[in-house]
Design a protein around this motif. Structure first.
Motif, PDB file in Angstrom:
ATOM      1  N   SER A  56       0.862  -1.190   0.000  1.00  0.00           N
ATOM      2  CA  SER A  56       0.000   0.000   0.000  1.00  0.00           C
ATOM      3  C   SER A  56       0.893   1.233   0.000  1.00  0.00           C
ATOM      4  CB  SER A  56      -0.901   0.025   1.244  1.00  0.00           C
ATOM      5  OG  SER A  56      -0.117   0.251   2.411  1.00  0.00           O
ATOM      6  N   GLY A  57       0.287   2.364  -0.249  1.00  0.00           N
ATOM      7  CA  GLY A  57       1.035   3.625  -0.153  1.00  0.00           C
ATOM      8  C   GLY A  57       1.542   3.836   1.260  1.00  0.00           C
ATOM      9  N   MET A  58       0.738   3.528   2.256  1.00  0.00           N
ATOM     10  CA  MET A  58       1.168   3.697   3.645  1.00  0.00           C
ATOM     11  C   MET A  58       2.330   2.762   3.974  1.00  0.00           C
ATOM     12  SD  MET A  58      -0.190   6.276   4.835  1.00  0.00           S
ATOM     13  CE  MET A  58       0.820   6.109   6.292  1.00  0.00           C
ATOM     14  N   HIS A  63       5.383   4.408   2.643  1.00  0.00           N
ATOM     15  CA  HIS A  63       5.797   5.532   3.504  1.00  0.00           C
ATOM     16  C   HIS A  63       6.407   5.021   4.809  1.00  0.00           C
ATOM     17  CE1 HIS A  63       3.470   8.091   0.797  1.00  0.00           C
ATOM     18  NE2 HIS A  63       4.028   9.115   1.381  1.00  0.00           N
ATOM     19  N   TYR A 108      -0.872  14.049   4.116  1.00  0.00           N
ATOM     20  CA  TYR A 108      -1.901  12.997   4.196  1.00  0.00           C
ATOM     21  C   TYR A 108      -2.101  12.583   5.661  1.00  0.00           C
ATOM     22  CZ  TYR A 108      -4.273   8.620   2.991  1.00  0.00           C
ATOM     23  OH  TYR A 108      -5.168   7.590   2.883  1.00  0.00           O
ATOM     24  N   GLU A 148       4.994  16.786   0.534  1.00  0.00           N
ATOM     25  CA  GLU A 148       3.876  16.201  -0.219  1.00  0.00           C
ATOM     26  C   GLU A 148       3.309  17.315  -1.076  1.00  0.00           C
ATOM     27  OE1 GLU A 148       0.784  14.189   2.055  1.00  0.00           O
ATOM     28  OE2 GLU A 148      -0.717  14.821   0.586  1.00  0.00           O
ATOM     29  N   ASP A 198       5.891  12.773  -1.238  1.00  0.00           N
ATOM     30  CA  ASP A 198       4.687  12.011  -1.572  1.00  0.00           C
ATOM     31  C   ASP A 198       4.079  12.641  -2.820  1.00  0.00           C
ATOM     32  OD1 ASP A 198       2.171  10.867  -1.748  1.00  0.00           O
ATOM     33  OD2 ASP A 198       1.725  11.048   0.395  1.00  0.00           O
ATOM     34  N   SER A 234       1.703  11.260  -4.781  1.00  0.00           N
ATOM     35  CA  SER A 234       0.485  10.525  -5.171  1.00  0.00           C
ATOM     36  C   SER A 234      -0.457  11.368  -6.024  1.00  0.00           C
ATOM     37  CB  SER A 234      -0.274  10.065  -3.923  1.00  0.00           C
ATOM     38  OG  SER A 234       0.549   9.297  -3.087  1.00  0.00           O
ATOM     39  N   PHE A 235      -0.550  12.675  -5.714  1.00  0.00           N
ATOM     40  CA  PHE A 235      -1.449  13.559  -6.465  1.00  0.00           C
ATOM     41  C   PHE A 235      -0.822  14.063  -7.767  1.00  0.00           C
ATOM     42  CE2 PHE A 235      -3.706  13.854  -2.448  1.00  0.00           C
ATOM     43  CZ  PHE A 235      -5.023  14.052  -2.828  1.00  0.00           C
ATOM     44  N   SER A 268       1.206   6.534  -3.452  1.00  0.00           N
ATOM     45  CA  SER A 268       0.141   5.563  -3.295  1.00  0.00           C
ATOM     46  C   SER A 268      -0.229   5.147  -4.702  1.00  0.00           C
ATOM     47  CB  SER A 268      -1.069   6.192  -2.601  1.00  0.00           C
ATOM     48  OG  SER A 268      -2.165   5.310  -2.746  1.00  0.00           O
ATOM     49  N   THR A 301      -2.373   3.131  -5.380  1.00  0.00           N
ATOM     50  CA  THR A 301      -3.831   2.970  -5.327  1.00  0.00           C
ATOM     51  C   THR A 301      -4.507   4.065  -6.149  1.00  0.00           C
ATOM     52  OG1 THR A 301      -3.448   2.316  -3.034  1.00  0.00           O
ATOM     53  CG2 THR A 301      -5.735   2.676  -3.685  1.00  0.00           C
ATOM     54  N   LYS A 302      -3.829   5.207  -6.291  1.00  0.00           N
ATOM     55  CA  LYS A 302      -4.439   6.394  -6.904  1.00  0.00           C
ATOM     56  C   LYS A 302      -4.134   6.402  -8.402  1.00  0.00           C
ATOM     57  CE  LYS A 302      -5.413   7.012  -2.617  1.00  0.00           C
ATOM     58  NZ  LYS A 302      -4.573   7.773  -1.701  1.00  0.00           N
ATOM     59  N   VAL A 333      -4.883  -1.796  -4.066  1.00  0.00           N
ATOM     60  CA  VAL A 333      -4.219  -0.975  -3.055  1.00  0.00           C
ATOM     61  C   VAL A 333      -2.748  -1.326  -3.181  1.00  0.00           C
ATOM     62  CG1 VAL A 333      -3.936  -0.576  -0.576  1.00  0.00           C
ATOM     63  CG2 VAL A 333      -6.223  -0.890  -1.542  1.00  0.00           C
ATOM     64  N   SER A 334      -1.912  -0.312  -3.397  1.00  0.00           N
ATOM     65  CA  SER A 334      -0.510  -0.587  -3.671  1.00  0.00           C
ATOM     66  C   SER A 334       0.319   0.672  -3.460  1.00  0.00           C
ATOM     67  CB  SER A 334      -0.421  -1.081  -5.129  1.00  0.00           C
ATOM     68  OG  SER A 334       0.908  -1.259  -5.516  1.00  0.00           O
TER      69      SER A 334
HETATM   70  C1  LIG Z   1      -3.938   7.510  -0.468  1.00  0.00           C
HETATM   71  C2  LIG Z   1      -2.744   8.272  -0.091  1.00  0.00           C
HETATM   72  C3  LIG Z   1      -1.737   7.699   0.709  1.00  0.00           C
HETATM   73  C4  LIG Z   1      -1.846   6.313   1.277  1.00  0.00           C
HETATM   74  O1  LIG Z   1      -1.852   5.348   0.293  1.00  0.00           O
HETATM   75  P1  LIG Z   1      -2.619   3.925   0.450  1.00  0.00           P
HETATM   76  O2  LIG Z   1      -2.357   3.273  -0.861  1.00  0.00           O
HETATM   77  O3  LIG Z   1      -4.064   4.250   0.690  1.00  0.00           O
HETATM   78  O4  LIG Z   1      -2.022   3.247   1.608  1.00  0.00           O
HETATM   79  C5  LIG Z   1      -0.630   8.469   0.986  1.00  0.00           C
HETATM   80  N1  LIG Z   1      -0.513   9.732   0.537  1.00  0.00           N
HETATM   81  C6  LIG Z   1      -1.449  10.309  -0.226  1.00  0.00           C
HETATM   82  C7  LIG Z   1      -1.262  11.704  -0.696  1.00  0.00           C
HETATM   83  C8  LIG Z   1      -2.600   9.603  -0.559  1.00  0.00           C
HETATM   84  O5  LIG Z   1      -3.550  10.202  -1.293  1.00  0.00           O
END
Ligand SMILES: *Cc1c(COP(=O)(O)O)cnc(C)c1O
Length: 383
Positions: free
Chosen positions: A75-77, A80, A101, A147, A175, A177-178, A197, A199-200, A209-210
């Motif tokens: 997962s993203g977490m 991290h 986050y 982030e 981070d 992810s966005f 993440s 997942t996004k 979820v990754s």
């Molecule tokens: C969703 C998210 C995470 C966590 O990722 P998971 O895949 O849900 O564990 C971390 N940082 C940001 C910015 C996120 O949007």
């Protein structure tokens, strides 16, 4: 019954197979020597340590982000947490944005201090205050976590300035992810490790979820030891789904960027909308940073209606197209009312500390809806 698996019937499939195996066998003692002791022949050993499908995805992620090396996580977490636990020890001081986050903040505030890590949190809303805060601490810092854009307000950071201020020895993680490639390439701006993440946007289909860490090889090798030891690993099927998704990432981002700016401009021009937060709009406080760092602004558009929490909830209930759900980068369009959803456990003071108004709505545009359909839906709900 033989204890050896029959060889691949043919080895010319365009896509490599997906490996779902808990363990890997050696043919004989010689193979153990080369594959396990000397590592001169690539060989698997056990499913917590590696998997050919991960290796392929990690390689593609390195190419995508410009990293020396990459690691895949459950997962993203997990990406991290494993990164921070690997790189920090008792007495180390770190900075993170107050707008990070929520669960990343929880790691820094509720978990790492148990092991003696000293945590400083600074808001990124005011860019120069953030940079001066870092400057004041710079000589004591081991790691800076960034982030951008942040949620829900899409604040940005002058990443290159942060590197200049802390010098070459402080580890910078970001981070992203966005803002995945091709919107943003964190590693080109002095960042040591880009965290995602998956997942996004990277996963992009709302079905896995990754998580991923990409960057400097020496740091990745430290993190790998912790991943091997503690086991926050993805399975072969999630790796396969991520591999497939990476082919379409540039196309998906291109469409999502187009939708994002179109919806942001529509909302910005609507009299019932008090304020829109989208880094592609000149009205965003970090518009200038957006021009410097981002090639596209993504599909998350946040806005305030200036109404009560209840009246805002009624607006969200009138929307027909989006699912009320907490995610982004999925095919479907999703909507969440920030104080009623993500931050429902926060009290007034905690909300003020992150600057989230009770009429805040975060729209995460998906790529299966037509943008005209989304705007039409917003229009009926706003009127
Ligand atoms: C969703 C998210 C995470 C966590 O990722 P998971 O895949 O849900 O564990 C971390 N940082 C940001 C910015 C996120 O949007």
């Amino acid at each position: 019954m033989t204890r050896k698996r029959s060889p691949e019937p043919y080895a010319n499939s365009i896509e490599a197979p997906t490996y779902q195996s808990a363990s890997y066998y050696f043919h004989d003692a010689g193979h153990v020597r080369t594959g396990l002791h000397d590592l001169t022949t690539p060989a698997g050993r056990y499913g917590r340590y590696s998997n050919p499908t991960w290796l392929e995805v990690e390689d593609r992620l390195s190419q995508l982000t410009g990293a020396e090396s990459s690691l895949l996580f459950a997962s993203g977490m997990a990406a991290h947490f494993t990164t921070f636990v690997s790189l920090l020890q008792a007495g180390d001081e770190v900075v993170l944005p107050a707008e990070s986050y929520r669960q990343v903040r929880n790691v820094f505030h509720a978990i790492l201090p148990k092991f003696g890590v000293v945590v400083h949190e600074i808001s990124i809303r005011d860019s120069s205050a953030f940079l001066s805060g870092i400057k004041a601490l710079a000589s004591r810092l081991r790691l800076v976590h960034l982030e951008m854009p942040s949620s829900p307000h899409m604040y940005l950071i002058d990443v290159a300035r942060v590197r200049e201020i802390v010098g070459p020895d402080v580890v910078i993680t970001l981070d992203s992810s966005f803002s995945p490639p091709p919107n943003f390439y964190a590693l080109r701006w002095g960042v040591d490790l880009a965290l995602f993440s998956a997942t996004k946007y990277l996963g992009g289909h709302g079905d896995i979820v990754s998580g991923v860490a990409c960057g400097r090889r020496d740091l990745i090798e430290k993190i790998r030891w912790y991943r091997d030891t503690t086991g926050p690993v993805a399975d072969g099927n999630a790796a396969f789904l991520l591999r497939r998704s990476l082919y379409t990432l540039p196309m998906r981002m291109q469409r999502i960027n187009q939708y994002g700016i179109a919806v942001a401009r529509y909302l910005d021009s609507h009299p019932a909308v008090r304020r829109v937060y989208y880094t592609g709009l000149e009205s965003h406080p970090h518009f200038k940073l957006g021009q410097d760092y981002l090639a596209g602004h993504g599909g998350v558009v946040t806005f305030e209606l200036g109404l009560s929490e209840q009246a805002t909830a009624e607006f969200v209930d009138r929307l027909q197209v989006p699912f009320m759900a907490s995610n982004f980068g999925a095919p479907q369009t999703l909507v969440e009312q920030s104080t009623f959803f993500t931050y429902f456990e926060y009290d007034e003071q905690a909300l003020q500390s992150i600057g989230v108004d009770r009429s805040t709505v975060r729209l995460a545009l998906g790529y299966v809806n037509d943008v005209a359909e989304i705007i039409e839906d917003l229009d009926q709900a706003l009127s």
